[in-house]
Design a protein around this motif. Structure first.
Motif, PDB file in Angstrom:
ATOM      1  N   PRO A  21       1.046  -1.109  -0.054  1.00 53.06           N
ATOM      2  CA  PRO A  21      -0.139   0.105   0.006  1.00 53.06           C
ATOM      3  C   PRO A  21       0.849   1.460  -0.018  1.00 53.06           C
ATOM      4  CG  PRO A  21      -0.379  -1.370   1.747  1.00 53.06           C
ATOM      5  CD  PRO A  21       0.729  -2.053   1.047  1.00 53.06           C
ATOM      6  N   LYS A  22       0.320   2.316  -0.823  1.00 53.83           N
ATOM      7  CA  LYS A  22       1.256   3.646  -0.679  1.00 53.83           C
ATOM      8  C   LYS A  22       1.173   3.899   0.718  1.00 53.83           C
ATOM      9  CE  LYS A  22       1.819   3.262  -5.081  1.00 53.83           C
ATOM     10  NZ  LYS A  22       2.565   1.977  -5.134  1.00 53.83           N
ATOM     11  N   GLY A  23       2.073   4.816   0.780  1.00 58.96           N
ATOM     12  CA  GLY A  23       2.030   5.778   2.114  1.00 58.96           C
ATOM     13  C   GLY A  23       2.715   4.993   3.293  1.00 58.96           C
ATOM     14  N   HIS A  24       3.177   3.738   3.310  1.00 59.03           N
ATOM     15  CA  HIS A  24       3.694   2.784   4.261  1.00 59.03           C
ATOM     16  C   HIS A  24       4.964   3.431   4.860  1.00 59.03           C
ATOM     17  CE1 HIS A  24       6.746   1.333   1.828  1.00 59.03           C
ATOM     18  NE2 HIS A  24       5.861   0.869   0.773  1.00 59.03           N
ATOM     19  N   ASP A  25       5.210   3.208   5.926  1.00 56.18           N
ATOM     20  CA  ASP A  25       6.509   3.766   6.665  1.00 56.18           C
ATOM     21  C   ASP A  25       7.338   2.562   6.797  1.00 56.18           C
ATOM     22  OD1 ASP A  25       5.185   2.558   8.736  1.00 56.18           O
ATOM     23  OD2 ASP A  25       5.465   4.198  10.326  1.00 56.18           O
ATOM     24  N   LEU A  26       7.867   1.857   6.090  1.00 54.85           N
ATOM     25  CA  LEU A  26       8.861   0.847   6.343  1.00 54.85           C
ATOM     26  C   LEU A  26      10.272   1.118   6.036  1.00 54.85           C
ATOM     27  CD1 LEU A  26       7.077  -2.289   4.257  1.00 54.85           C
ATOM     28  CD2 LEU A  26       7.232  -1.956   6.680  1.00 54.85           C
ATOM     29  N   VAL A  27      11.020   0.461   6.881  1.00 54.20           N
ATOM     30  CA  VAL A  27      12.346   0.819   6.744  1.00 54.20           C
ATOM     31  C   VAL A  27      12.972  -0.438   5.973  1.00 54.20           C
ATOM     32  CG1 VAL A  27      14.858   0.954   7.787  1.00 54.20           C
ATOM     33  CG2 VAL A  27      12.898   2.081   8.814  1.00 54.20           C
ATOM     34  N   PHE A  28      13.735  -0.222   4.735  1.00 50.57           N
ATOM     35  CA  PHE A  28      13.950  -1.343   3.756  1.00 50.57           C
ATOM     36  C   PHE A  28      15.295  -1.773   4.426  1.00 50.57           C
ATOM     37  CE2 PHE A  28      10.543   0.175   1.808  1.00 50.57           C
ATOM     38  CZ  PHE A  28       9.974  -0.521   0.826  1.00 50.57           C
ATOM     39  N   HIS A  29      15.551  -3.131   4.393  1.00 44.92           N
ATOM     40  CA  HIS A  29      16.725  -3.598   4.992  1.00 44.92           C
ATOM     41  C   HIS A  29      17.359  -4.797   3.809  1.00 44.92           C
ATOM     42  CE1 HIS A  29      19.848  -4.838   7.878  1.00 44.92           C
ATOM     43  NE2 HIS A  29      19.957  -5.673   7.089  1.00 44.92           N
ATOM     44  N   ASP A  30      18.003  -4.626   3.046  1.00 41.93           N
ATOM     45  CA  ASP A  30      18.450  -5.666   1.931  1.00 41.93           C
ATOM     46  C   ASP A  30      19.515  -6.804   2.650  1.00 41.93           C
ATOM     47  OD1 ASP A  30      19.433  -7.097  -0.122  1.00 41.93           O
ATOM     48  OD2 ASP A  30      19.886  -5.498  -1.506  1.00 41.93           O
ATOM     49  N   ILE A  31      18.995  -8.108   2.895  1.00 41.42           N
ATOM     50  CA  ILE A  31      19.963  -8.731   3.804  1.00 41.42           C
ATOM     51  C   ILE A  31      21.210  -9.329   3.041  1.00 41.42           C
ATOM     52  CG2 ILE A  31      17.952  -9.376   5.101  1.00 41.42           C
ATOM     53  CD1 ILE A  31      17.740 -11.971   3.450  1.00 41.42           C
ATOM     54  N   LYS A  32      21.210  -8.971   1.546  1.00 44.60           N
ATOM     55  CA  LYS A  32      22.484  -9.291   0.815  1.00 44.60           C
ATOM     56  C   LYS A  32      23.598  -8.218   1.161  1.00 44.60           C
ATOM     57  CE  LYS A  32      24.182 -11.018  -3.339  1.00 44.60           C
ATOM     58  NZ  LYS A  32      24.010 -11.671  -4.711  1.00 44.60           N
ATOM     59  N   ASP A  34      23.434  -5.689   3.450  1.00 47.48           N
ATOM     60  CA  ASP A  34      23.654  -5.402   4.736  1.00 47.48           C
ATOM     61  C   ASP A  34      23.436  -6.490   5.521  1.00 47.48           C
ATOM     62  OD1 ASP A  34      24.215  -4.207   7.058  1.00 47.48           O
ATOM     63  OD2 ASP A  34      22.240  -2.933   7.104  1.00 47.48           O
ATOM     64  N   PRO A  35      24.251  -7.773   5.703  1.00 45.42           N
ATOM     65  CA  PRO A  35      23.562  -9.044   6.417  1.00 45.42           C
ATOM     66  C   PRO A  35      22.981  -8.594   7.637  1.00 45.42           C
ATOM     67  CG  PRO A  35      25.953  -9.107   5.617  1.00 45.42           C
ATOM     68  CD  PRO A  35      25.451  -7.929   5.218  1.00 45.42           C
ATOM     69  N   ILE A  36      22.154  -9.354   8.295  1.00 44.16           N
ATOM     70  CA  ILE A  36      21.570  -9.091   9.394  1.00 44.16           C
ATOM     71  C   ILE A  36      22.447  -9.532  10.495  1.00 44.16           C
ATOM     72  CG2 ILE A  36      19.102  -9.460   8.707  1.00 44.16           C
ATOM     73  CD1 ILE A  36      19.059 -12.429   9.713  1.00 44.16           C
ATOM     74  N   ASN A  37      22.344  -8.964  11.674  1.00 42.72           N
ATOM     75  CA  ASN A  37      23.073  -9.112  12.786  1.00 42.72           C
ATOM     76  C   ASN A  37      22.383 -10.097  13.812  1.00 42.72           C
ATOM     77  OD1 ASN A  37      21.925  -7.216  14.470  1.00 42.72           O
ATOM     78  ND2 ASN A  37      23.068  -5.645  13.731  1.00 42.72           N
ATOM     79  N   GLU A  38      23.288 -10.399  15.071  1.00 38.87           N
ATOM     80  CA  GLU A  38      22.576 -11.043  15.879  1.00 38.87           C
ATOM     81  C   GLU A  38      21.403 -10.369  16.869  1.00 38.87           C
ATOM     82  OE1 GLU A  38      23.753 -14.169  19.322  1.00 38.87           O
ATOM     83  OE2 GLU A  38      25.355 -13.295  18.376  1.00 38.87           O
ATOM     84  N   GLU A  39      21.576  -9.189  16.958  1.00 37.73           N
ATOM     85  CA  GLU A  39      20.605  -8.215  17.345  1.00 37.73           C
ATOM     86  C   GLU A  39      19.381  -8.446  16.643  1.00 37.73           C
ATOM     87  OE1 GLU A  39      20.178  -3.561  18.758  1.00 37.73           O
ATOM     88  OE2 GLU A  39      21.976  -4.506  18.865  1.00 37.73           O
ATOM     89  N   GLN A  40      19.526  -8.239  15.323  1.00 38.75           N
ATOM     90  CA  GLN A  40      18.301  -8.177  14.709  1.00 38.75           C
ATOM     91  C   GLN A  40      17.468  -9.434  14.700  1.00 38.75           C
ATOM     92  OE1 GLN A  40      20.651  -6.743  11.244  1.00 38.75           O
ATOM     93  NE2 GLN A  40      19.731  -4.709  11.244  1.00 38.75           N
ATOM     94  N   LYS A  78      20.034 -20.733  14.018  1.00 39.01           N
ATOM     95  CA  LYS A  78      20.419 -19.254  14.274  1.00 39.01           C
ATOM     96  C   LYS A  78      21.626 -19.249  13.733  1.00 39.01           C
ATOM     97  CE  LYS A  78      21.663 -16.065  17.928  1.00 39.01           C
ATOM     98  NZ  LYS A  78      21.849 -15.802  19.469  1.00 39.01           N
ATOM     99  N   LYS A  79      22.715 -20.080  13.754  1.00 43.24           N
ATOM    100  CA  LYS A  79      23.869 -20.071  13.213  1.00 43.24           C
ATOM    101  C   LYS A  79      23.798 -20.049  11.650  1.00 43.24           C
ATOM    102  CE  LYS A  79      26.343 -23.949  12.575  1.00 43.24           C
ATOM    103  NZ  LYS A  79      27.185 -24.174  11.699  1.00 43.24           N
ATOM    104  N   TYR A  80      22.918 -20.848  11.161  1.00 47.50           N
ATOM    105  CA  TYR A  80      23.064 -20.595   9.599  1.00 47.50           C
ATOM    106  C   TYR A  80      22.457 -19.435   9.169  1.00 47.50           C
ATOM    107  CZ  TYR A  80      24.347 -25.480   9.237  1.00 47.50           C
ATOM    108  OH  TYR A  80      25.141 -26.816   9.186  1.00 47.50           O
ATOM    109  N   ILE A  81      21.190 -18.883   9.635  1.00 46.38           N
ATOM    110  CA  ILE A  81      20.737 -17.625   9.359  1.00 46.38           C
ATOM    111  C   ILE A  81      21.734 -16.572   9.308  1.00 46.38           C
ATOM    112  CG2 ILE A  81      19.204 -16.045   9.879  1.00 46.38           C
ATOM    113  CD1 ILE A  81      17.182 -18.235  10.732  1.00 46.38           C
ATOM    114  N   LEU A  82      22.500 -16.711  10.695  1.00 48.66           N
ATOM    115  CA  LEU A  82      23.590 -15.603  10.367  1.00 48.66           C
ATOM    116  C   LEU A  82      24.699 -15.799   9.784  1.00 48.66           C
ATOM    117  CD1 LEU A  82      23.877 -15.223  14.747  1.00 48.66           C
ATOM    118  CD2 LEU A  82      22.853 -13.626  12.854  1.00 48.66           C
TER     119      LEU A  82
END
Length: 116
Positions: A21-32, A34-40, A78-82
């Motif tokens: 939907p238009k007007g959403h307020d999402l922050v986009f995070h491309d995981i390739k 900027d790989p996700i970290n353990e905190e995320q 968890k290990k494989y996702i990280l």
């Protein structure tokens, strides 16, 4: 803060993002890029209750590494996702404290309702 974890090179992710939907307020995070970290990942775990729920068993690496023939634990998931972005089931939306994992039609309908 509402977020989407996605893969920019994934056709399915791009199609889902284009239809948001238009007007959403999402922050986009491309995981390739900027790989996700353990905190995320831990934030996703807190909302989903399981690393396995966040893990993609459709990933090519899942089959090529022979993981489908192993009894994986939550720590393994968890290990494989990280270790590699391909193991995160995507897209993952975090909207108003709720998590939406994957690209099923039902899940995407829920995302649209949450963003409306």
């Amino acid at each position: 803060m509402n977020k989407i974890y996605y893969l920019a090179s994934c056709d399915t992710c791009r199609k889902i993002i284009k239809a948001l939907p238009k007007g959403h307020d999402l922050v986009f995070h491309d995981i390739k890029q900027d790989p996700i970290n353990e905190e995320q990942l831990d934030e996703m775990y807190q909302l989903s209750g399981s690393y396995e729920a966040l893990f993609s068993k459709k990933a090519q690496l899942y089959k090529s590494l022979g993981l489908k023939d192993k009894a994986l634990t939550e720590a393994d998931f968890k290990k494989y996702i990280l270790e590699h972005y391909t193991f995160l089931s995507r897209p993952v939306f975090i909207i108003k404290g709720a998590i939406y994992i994957g690209n099923s039609q039902q899940n995407i309908l829920q995302v649209h309702k949450a963003l409306s």
